[in-house]
Write a protein that holds these residues in place. Sequence first.
Motif, PDB file in Angstrom:
ATOM      1  N   ARG A  25       0.833  -1.203   0.000  1.00  0.00           N
ATOM      2  CA  ARG A  25       0.000   0.000   0.000  1.00  0.00           C
ATOM      3  C   ARG A  25       0.870   1.256   0.000  1.00  0.00           C
ATOM      4  O   ARG A  25       0.581   2.236  -0.694  1.00  0.00           O
ATOM      5  N   LEU A  26       1.935   1.210   0.774  1.00  0.00           N
ATOM      6  CA  LEU A  26       2.849   2.351   0.831  1.00  0.00           C
ATOM      7  C   LEU A  26       3.539   2.571  -0.513  1.00  0.00           C
ATOM      8  O   LEU A  26       3.689   3.712  -0.976  1.00  0.00           O
ATOM      9  N   ASP A  41       4.281  12.021   9.448  1.00  0.00           N
ATOM     10  CA  ASP A  41       3.452  11.096  10.220  1.00  0.00           C
ATOM     11  C   ASP A  41       2.004  11.108   9.727  1.00  0.00           C
ATOM     12  O   ASP A  41       1.353  10.063   9.656  1.00  0.00           O
ATOM     13  N   SER A  42       1.502  12.290   9.407  1.00  0.00           N
ATOM     14  CA  SER A  42       0.101  12.372   8.983  1.00  0.00           C
ATOM     15  C   SER A  42      -0.108  11.671   7.640  1.00  0.00           C
ATOM     16  O   SER A  42      -1.139  11.016   7.432  1.00  0.00           O
ATOM     17  N   ALA A  43       0.870  11.784   6.733  1.00  0.00           N
ATOM     18  CA  ALA A  43       0.732  11.113   5.447  1.00  0.00           C
ATOM     19  C   ALA A  43       0.775   9.604   5.619  1.00  0.00           C
ATOM     20  O   ALA A  43      -0.033   8.868   5.032  1.00  0.00           O
ATOM     21  N   LEU A  44       1.698   9.127   6.434  1.00  0.00           N
ATOM     22  CA  LEU A  44       1.776   7.683   6.681  1.00  0.00           C
ATOM     23  C   LEU A  44       0.545   7.192   7.435  1.00  0.00           C
ATOM     24  O   LEU A  44       0.094   6.060   7.244  1.00  0.00           O
ATOM     25  N   ALA A  55       6.941   2.859  14.030  1.00  0.00           N
ATOM     26  CA  ALA A  55       8.005   1.942  13.607  1.00  0.00           C
ATOM     27  C   ALA A  55       8.641   2.408  12.301  1.00  0.00           C
ATOM     28  O   ALA A  55       9.859   2.303  12.115  1.00  0.00           O
ATOM     29  N   ALA A  56       7.825   2.930  11.388  1.00  0.00           N
ATOM     30  CA  ALA A  56       8.342   3.353  10.087  1.00  0.00           C
ATOM     31  C   ALA A  56       9.248   4.571  10.195  1.00  0.00           C
ATOM     32  O   ALA A  56      10.120   4.781   9.343  1.00  0.00           O
ATOM     33  N   GLN A  57       9.063   5.372  11.235  1.00  0.00           N
ATOM     34  CA  GLN A  57       9.870   6.580  11.405  1.00  0.00           C
ATOM     35  C   GLN A  57      11.153   6.318  12.193  1.00  0.00           C
ATOM     36  O   GLN A  57      11.917   7.253  12.448  1.00  0.00           O
TER      37      GLN A  57
END
Length: 417
Positions: A25-26, A41-44, A55-57
């Motif tokens: 999806r990403l 963060d808001s986009a993810l 975790a992604a950051q």
Amino acid sequence: MSSEELAGWLRLTLTIGVGNDAARRLLAAFGLPQAIFEQSDSALGQLLTPAQVKAAQTEPPGLSALLRTTQDWLAAQADPALGGRMIVTLGDPAYPLSLLATDDPPLMLYLLGQVQALAPQSAHQRSPVAEPTEAADGRGHAANGWPSRAIAMVGSRNPTPQGAENARQFARSFSAAGLTVVSGLALGVDGAAHDGALSAWPDAATADPSGRICTVAVIGTGIDRVYPRQHHELARRIARQGLIVSEYPLGTPPLAANFPKRNRLIAGLSQGTLVIEAALQSGSLITARLTSEQGKDVFAVPGSIHNPQSRGCHALIRQGAKLVETAQDVLEELRWPATVVAIESEAASAEPTCATGTLDTEDEVLRALGSDPVGLDALLARTGLDTPRLQARLLELELDGHVARLPGGLWQRMARA
């Protein structure tokens, strides 16, 4: 692939809590992995849970070390006899098209062996979520070089001698007919299948000059490991004439959970699955189920009703798997081109014989053995021979390859598949 791009893909695969589905999806939303980790963060958060965003950051521990190890592996001068090394990702033109059609294609594949057969479709990369195409060339390859005529062969890790021989002979016949044999490099049926496919090759020391991939081994460890250890030399032979494939990062040990998961790749890389000897709880039945869920054919070789290793195959047949007795049965069911189907299988047509004549009509011990495992006491009663004479004859037949000794004092007649 640049160092930055490789680092992005490795980070995506290592990010805790972000599995293949979320990663796809990403990729569909933001493109290559480097772009994903540049998002706010808001986009993810539009695609991930709060825990996944956190975790992604954060850079996964060990990423830098794994990046160096992976770069060193790619750059290492491998033994020329073992072919080349390659990593393909979802956006790579050399990614296997058949896996794109499955529910859970891996983000990355590590390849060892005849990677030069995997020619890109074009000079431009596909999107990571591109639809697969089915075009194939005259060698049985898809447009990007992956085999389009491939049959998966799976079964027991502890087959009977007859089961192992069946796997070897079926695989040899498939390979001689131009098919690629896909299996998992495990002990038992897997190893026999790879060995059978390789035995049909004209020169065991070199790759096929036509560029055809003989056999594909999908493993459940990092590609820099061989498991089980007994198959170290077999893995070298596969790399010379086929491909070894793993979705796991380098250094990944043989974790139990990885082997059922890799079965989806065995099914996905094949146009059908043949099961040879499997118990009711066998992992081979997972591969068969995944094959069926992908809309492909499942084949099973029946066995003795007294053999626990046959019960999984019998269950599959009751559920609709196609009963097969020869490699030709599979080839005809799959409707391969006539030039492939017309090749006769030596193994399928040969009749077992011995020096005294045909085994069926001349040898009393083989007649007494029948097709099921038999104990010495039963053979004594059936033949009327005394113990020394019977044991001597069984030894002669065993040395000639006509019978096999099983655990528990049993004997089994060997027949060609």
